[in-house]
Scaffold this motif. Structure first.
Motif, PDB file in Angstrom:
ATOM      1  N   UNK A 103      10.997  20.875   2.511  1.00 29.55           N
ATOM      2  CA  UNK A 103      10.646  21.925   3.073  1.00 29.55           C
ATOM      3  C   UNK A 103      11.866  22.735   3.469  1.00 29.55           C
ATOM      4  N   UNK A 104      11.938  23.868   2.697  1.00 29.48           N
ATOM      5  CA  UNK A 104      13.025  24.786   2.768  1.00 29.48           C
ATOM      6  C   UNK A 104      14.186  24.284   2.345  1.00 29.48           C
ATOM      7  N   UNK A 105      15.465  24.794   2.651  1.00 31.94           N
ATOM      8  CA  UNK A 105      16.917  24.356   2.251  1.00 31.94           C
ATOM      9  C   UNK A 105      17.284  23.183   2.220  1.00 31.94           C
ATOM     10  N   UNK A 106      17.870  22.341   1.447  1.00 30.73           N
ATOM     11  CA  UNK A 106      18.387  21.046   1.643  1.00 30.73           C
ATOM     12  C   UNK A 106      19.796  20.980   2.039  1.00 30.73           C
ATOM     13  N   UNK A 107      20.512  22.003   1.730  1.00 29.57           N
ATOM     14  CA  UNK A 107      22.069  22.086   2.149  1.00 29.57           C
ATOM     15  C   UNK A 107      22.269  23.091   3.420  1.00 29.57           C
ATOM     16  N   UNK A 108      23.000  22.249   4.301  1.00 25.15           N
ATOM     17  CA  UNK A 108      23.597  22.955   5.426  1.00 25.15           C
ATOM     18  C   UNK A 108      23.805  24.085   5.629  1.00 25.15           C
ATOM     19  N   UNK A 109      24.164  24.776   4.183  1.00 27.75           N
ATOM     20  CA  UNK A 109      24.693  26.055   4.078  1.00 27.75           C
ATOM     21  C   UNK A 109      23.570  27.089   3.832  1.00 27.75           C
ATOM     22  N   UNK A 110      22.325  26.374   3.908  1.00 24.75           N
ATOM     23  CA  UNK A 110      21.170  27.401   3.407  1.00 24.75           C
ATOM     24  C   UNK A 110      20.758  27.445   1.997  1.00 24.75           C
ATOM     25  N   UNK A 111      21.570  26.895   1.224  1.00 21.48           N
ATOM     26  CA  UNK A 111      21.064  26.952  -0.401  1.00 21.48           C
ATOM     27  C   UNK A 111      19.922  25.621  -0.607  1.00 21.48           C
ATOM     28  N   UNK A 112      19.192  25.839  -1.435  1.00 19.51           N
ATOM     29  CA  UNK A 112      18.310  25.089  -1.849  1.00 19.51           C
ATOM     30  C   UNK A 112      18.891  23.521  -1.936  1.00 19.51           C
ATOM     31  N   UNK A 113      19.846  23.519  -2.855  1.00 19.91           N
ATOM     32  CA  UNK A 113      20.523  22.187  -3.022  1.00 19.91           C
ATOM     33  C   UNK A 113      22.065  22.140  -2.707  1.00 19.91           C
ATOM     34  N   UNK A 114      22.662  21.161  -2.656  1.00 15.34           N
ATOM     35  CA  UNK A 114      23.975  21.056  -2.146  1.00 15.34           C
ATOM     36  C   UNK A 114      24.944  21.229  -3.493  1.00 15.34           C
ATOM     37  N   UNK A 115      24.118  21.339  -4.703  1.00 14.46           N
ATOM     38  CA  UNK A 115      24.984  21.219  -6.014  1.00 14.46           C
ATOM     39  C   UNK A 115      24.643  22.461  -6.936  1.00 14.46           C
ATOM     40  N   UNK A 116      24.192  23.626  -6.268  1.00 14.81           N
ATOM     41  CA  UNK A 116      24.184  24.870  -7.031  1.00 14.81           C
ATOM     42  C   UNK A 116      25.084  25.812  -6.550  1.00 14.81           C
ATOM     43  N   UNK A 117      25.774  25.845  -5.924  1.00 14.94           N
ATOM     44  CA  UNK A 117      26.807  26.897  -5.371  1.00 14.94           C
ATOM     45  C   UNK A 117      28.123  26.826  -6.020  1.00 14.94           C
ATOM     46  N   UNK A 118      28.690  25.677  -6.654  1.00 13.38           N
ATOM     47  CA  UNK A 118      29.700  25.455  -7.039  1.00 13.38           C
ATOM     48  C   UNK A 118      29.881  24.803  -8.603  1.00 13.38           C
ATOM     49  N   UNK A 119      29.408  25.288  -9.603  1.00 13.26           N
ATOM     50  CA  UNK A 119      29.097  24.621 -11.082  1.00 13.26           C
ATOM     51  C   UNK A 119      30.467  24.981 -11.489  1.00 13.26           C
ATOM     52  N   UNK A 120      31.001  23.755 -11.911  1.00 11.42           N
ATOM     53  CA  UNK A 120      32.296  23.712 -12.412  1.00 11.42           C
ATOM     54  C   UNK A 120      32.105  23.778 -14.029  1.00 11.42           C
ATOM     55  N   UNK A 121      33.436  24.718 -14.464  1.00 14.58           N
ATOM     56  CA  UNK A 121      33.263  24.881 -15.996  1.00 14.58           C
ATOM     57  C   UNK A 121      33.500  23.696 -16.869  1.00 14.58           C
ATOM     58  N   UNK A 122      32.786  23.695 -17.877  1.00 13.43           N
ATOM     59  CA  UNK A 122      33.058  22.721 -18.962  1.00 13.43           C
ATOM     60  C   UNK A 122      34.034  23.015 -20.282  1.00 13.43           C
ATOM     61  N   UNK A 123      34.781  22.188 -20.761  1.00 10.06           N
ATOM     62  CA  UNK A 123      35.821  22.576 -21.653  1.00 10.06           C
ATOM     63  C   UNK A 123      34.670  23.020 -22.873  1.00 10.06           C
ATOM     64  N   UNK A 124      35.133  23.935 -23.876  1.00 13.34           N
ATOM     65  CA  UNK A 124      34.422  24.222 -25.033  1.00 13.34           C
ATOM     66  C   UNK A 124      34.095  23.046 -25.936  1.00 13.34           C
ATOM     67  N   UNK A 125      33.124  22.791 -26.629  1.00 12.81           N
ATOM     68  CA  UNK A 125      32.928  21.742 -27.506  1.00 12.81           C
ATOM     69  C   UNK A 125      33.840  21.949 -28.687  1.00 12.81           C
ATOM     70  N   UNK A 126      34.309  20.921 -29.220  1.00 15.11           N
ATOM     71  CA  UNK A 126      35.296  20.936 -30.453  1.00 15.11           C
ATOM     72  C   UNK A 126      34.522  20.724 -31.688  1.00 15.11           C
TER      73      UNK A 126
END
Length: 126
Positions: A103-126
């Motif tokens: 119910x509501x946000x799971x993250x203490x920051x108020x985001x739905x999840x703790x894993x959607x605010x800081x997605x890291x970039x992937x290296x381009x495929x070769x």
């Protein structure tokens, strides 16, 4: 129940389950909370035997706060409750997967999840 020295060593957890758990040196296992119907990974918390026992018997996720050094039930202060739908151990018995209805946000920051605010970039495929 709170503690100032760490998770409580005594617990009401079923001894058969307790015997299977592989805990870290601090007596804790990581507990992943996942939305039961969408598969969305919501957060990671920590459980000792007593927190797992409470989670299994109350239907609400109970975690051990490493920073506050006490048990906490998700949603007791925020209203963002996690109703437990199922609990499973991974193949090594060193991680708990709790499928919940969030119910509501799971993250203490108020985001739905703790894993959607800081997605890291992937290296381009070769």
């Amino acid at each position: 129940m709170t503690s100032t020295s760490g998770p409580a060593p005594a617990s009401n957890l079923d001894p058969a389950i307790a015997a299977r758990l592989k805990r870290g040196p601090d007596g804790l296992v990581p507990a992943i909370a996942q939305q039961y119907d969408t598969g969305e990974v919501l957060m990671l918390g920590w459980m000792d035997d007593e927190a797992l026992h409470r989670t299994l018997t109350t239907g609400r996720c109970t975690y051990w706060s490493r920073s506050r050094r006490e048990y906490w039930v998700k949603g007791d202060t925020s209203g963002h409750v996690q109703q437990v739908r199922s609990v499973a151990l991974d193949c090594d018995a060193d991680t708990v997967l709790v499928k919940v209805d969030q119910t509501g946000a799971a993250c203490h920051t108020g985001d739905r999840t703790c894993f959607d605010a800081d997605v890291l970039p992937l290296a381009p495929s070769q």
